[in-house]
Design an enzyme around this catalytic site. Sequence first.
Site, PDB file in Angstrom:
ATOM      1  N   THR A  72       0.893  -1.196  -0.038  1.00  0.00           N
ATOM      2  CA  THR A  72       0.063   0.091  -0.028  1.00  0.00           C
ATOM      3  C   THR A  72       1.027   1.228   0.150  1.00  0.00           C
ATOM      4  OG1 THR A  72      -1.650  -1.208   1.292  1.00  0.00           O
ATOM      5  CG2 THR A  72      -1.872   1.127   1.269  1.00  0.00           C
ATOM      6  N   ASN A 151      -5.471  -9.759  -7.945  1.00  0.00           N
ATOM      7  CA  ASN A 151      -5.374 -10.669  -6.721  1.00  0.00           C
ATOM      8  C   ASN A 151      -6.719 -11.272  -6.490  1.00  0.00           C
ATOM      9  OD1 ASN A 151      -6.001  -7.720  -6.587  1.00  0.00           O
ATOM     10  ND2 ASN A 151      -6.821  -8.353  -4.730  1.00  0.00           N
ATOM     11  N   GLN A 179       0.984 -10.103  -6.232  1.00  0.00           N
ATOM     12  CA  GLN A 179       0.462 -11.327  -6.294  1.00  0.00           C
ATOM     13  C   GLN A 179       1.580 -12.454  -7.042  1.00  0.00           C
ATOM     14  OE1 GLN A 179      -2.010 -12.778  -4.675  1.00  0.00           O
ATOM     15  NE2 GLN A 179      -2.661 -11.279  -3.621  1.00  0.00           N
ATOM     16  N   HIS A 201       4.328 -10.364   3.096  1.00  0.00           N
ATOM     17  CA  HIS A 201       3.271 -11.481   3.545  1.00  0.00           C
ATOM     18  C   HIS A 201       2.587 -12.034   2.613  1.00  0.00           C
ATOM     19  CE1 HIS A 201      -0.635  -9.176   3.255  1.00  0.00           C
ATOM     20  NE2 HIS A 201       0.097  -8.033   3.150  1.00  0.00           N
ATOM     21  N   THR A 237      13.527   5.096  10.773  1.00  0.00           N
ATOM     22  CA  THR A 237      14.347   3.811  10.961  1.00  0.00           C
ATOM     23  C   THR A 237      13.688   2.729  10.313  1.00  0.00           C
ATOM     24  OG1 THR A 237      15.235   5.046  13.009  1.00  0.00           O
ATOM     25  CG2 THR A 237      15.277   2.713  13.093  1.00  0.00           C
ATOM     26  N   CYS A 325      -9.904  -6.442   1.600  1.00  0.00           N
ATOM     27  CA  CYS A 325     -10.022  -5.179   2.012  1.00  0.00           C
ATOM     28  C   CYS A 325     -11.440  -4.799   1.765  1.00  0.00           C
ATOM     29  CB  CYS A 325      -8.985  -4.179   1.437  1.00  0.00           C
ATOM     30  SG  CYS A 325      -7.599  -4.940   1.059  1.00  0.00           S
TER      31      CYS A 325
HETATM   32  C1  LIG Z   1      -2.274  -7.582  -0.804  1.00  0.00           C
HETATM   33  C2  LIG Z   1      -2.204  -6.784  -1.761  1.00  0.00           C
HETATM   34  C3  LIG Z   1      -1.774  -5.259  -1.907  1.00  0.00           C
HETATM   35  C4  LIG Z   1      -1.625  -4.626  -0.380  1.00  0.00           C
HETATM   36  O1  LIG Z   1      -0.545  -5.086   0.249  1.00  0.00           O
HETATM   37  P1  LIG Z   1      -0.327  -4.663   1.861  1.00  0.00           P
HETATM   38  O2  LIG Z   1       0.840  -5.346   2.582  1.00  0.00           O
HETATM   39  O3  LIG Z   1      -1.576  -4.813   2.507  1.00  0.00           O
HETATM   40  O4  LIG Z   1       0.106  -2.986   1.892  1.00  0.00           O
HETATM   41  C5  LIG Z   1      -1.545  -4.411  -2.820  1.00  0.00           C
HETATM   42  N1  LIG Z   1      -1.906  -4.739  -3.919  1.00  0.00           N
HETATM   43  C6  LIG Z   1      -2.241  -6.353  -4.287  1.00  0.00           C
HETATM   44  C7  LIG Z   1      -2.628  -6.643  -5.576  1.00  0.00           C
HETATM   45  C8  LIG Z   1      -2.411  -6.825  -3.038  1.00  0.00           C
HETATM   46  O5  LIG Z   1      -2.771  -8.326  -3.450  1.00  0.00           O
END
Ligand SMILES: *Cc1c(COP(=O)(O)O)cnc(C)c1O
Length: 385
Positions: A72, A151, A179, A201, A237, A325
Amino acid sequence: MGSLYFDHAATSPTRREVIEAMLPYFAEFAGNPSSIHTFGQKAKRALDDARRTVADLLGARPAEIYFTSGATESNNIAIQGAARSYAQFGRHLITSAFEHHAVLHTFQALEKQGFQVTYLRPDSQGLVRPEDVEQSLRPDTILVSIMLANNEIGTIQPVKEIADMVRRRGILFHTDAVQAVGKIPVHVRELGVDMLSLTAHKFYGPKGVGALYVREGVEIAPLFFGGHQEGALRPGTQNMPGIVGLAAALRLACQEMEEESTRLRRLRDLLEQSIIERIPDVHINGHPEQRLAHISNVSFAGLDGEALLLALDMQGIAVSTGSACTAGSTDPSHVLRAMGVDPVLARGSIRFSLGRDNTEEDVRFLIEVLVTAVSRLREMALAGV
Ligand SMILES: *Cc1c(COP(=O)(O)O)cnc(C)c1O
């Protein structure tokens, strides 16, 4: 059967080896990489190592990698930063209508600041057509942003083709590659992109850490001020445990990519074939080949996706109706809507996203639960319950 997680496109658990790699950077080596003393220099070396690892795996130079708090933030820095830096040359921007909200909402915010944005619709199989991008280019276009893989449906966009065409005209190109990274080969120079966003993540790294690739020579205005860290593009930091974890997770994902994607493709095909054979009135969304191995998006006609999600959850199975989201909103997915999927059908859609912890036995259990749940929910809908 315990709980089964089929929502890896929303987030994935941090793998054990990654946690082990991160642990020393919480206490033992807790120096600030900006400090001159030995503690600081140890942290600085780990930061440099992580940056080199990420750069090598993406085909970039270390100086082109900026660590952030996630995709993000990377998307915001790239899109807002580029728009501000290049506004003197024009105020027209292009993206697709089925981007993640971290991209879409950033463009919407820029519209309020006087930029004009073209939101391109993908075709019915979920692919953005390069000729559509070409036709929407204007003399005042300064930035194009198209995601590498979607996604919700997993389609892989023709980013190389689009980036080549856009950059030949001297226009900046950004891609949200969240993705795709760790799932398919991602090489920034082969793709020909100027900027690329990723987050740890989604490939079994920790949450709250990501990276932005910015090609050398591309100048973007920072959004934050306060320090010299990350080339002053992202001052503050650094999240050392997170950055070390991101690099470790990316290395493992790239090492295991081929084997794991073959395994997941097999499981996904088993899931889709069983659904088609055993459940009437279903539709698989997206392109049959041009897509990631682990994501499957299925519309079940005549039922509400959220009701099915909750029914599966009662059996300990986690899936999604779209991107995490937007959970809780009753609007059908903006991705399926952009593709022109009938809104009623879109409402009955579920995204299954498989991962390292899923086995064939898990998928077979999912299918059994799904067959029962879908027929029960359809009966209830018919009875008007
Ligand atoms: C999950 C996702 C994000 C957001 O990632 P964050 O770690 O929540 O900021 C942005 N773009 C895509 C395509 C995603 O799948």
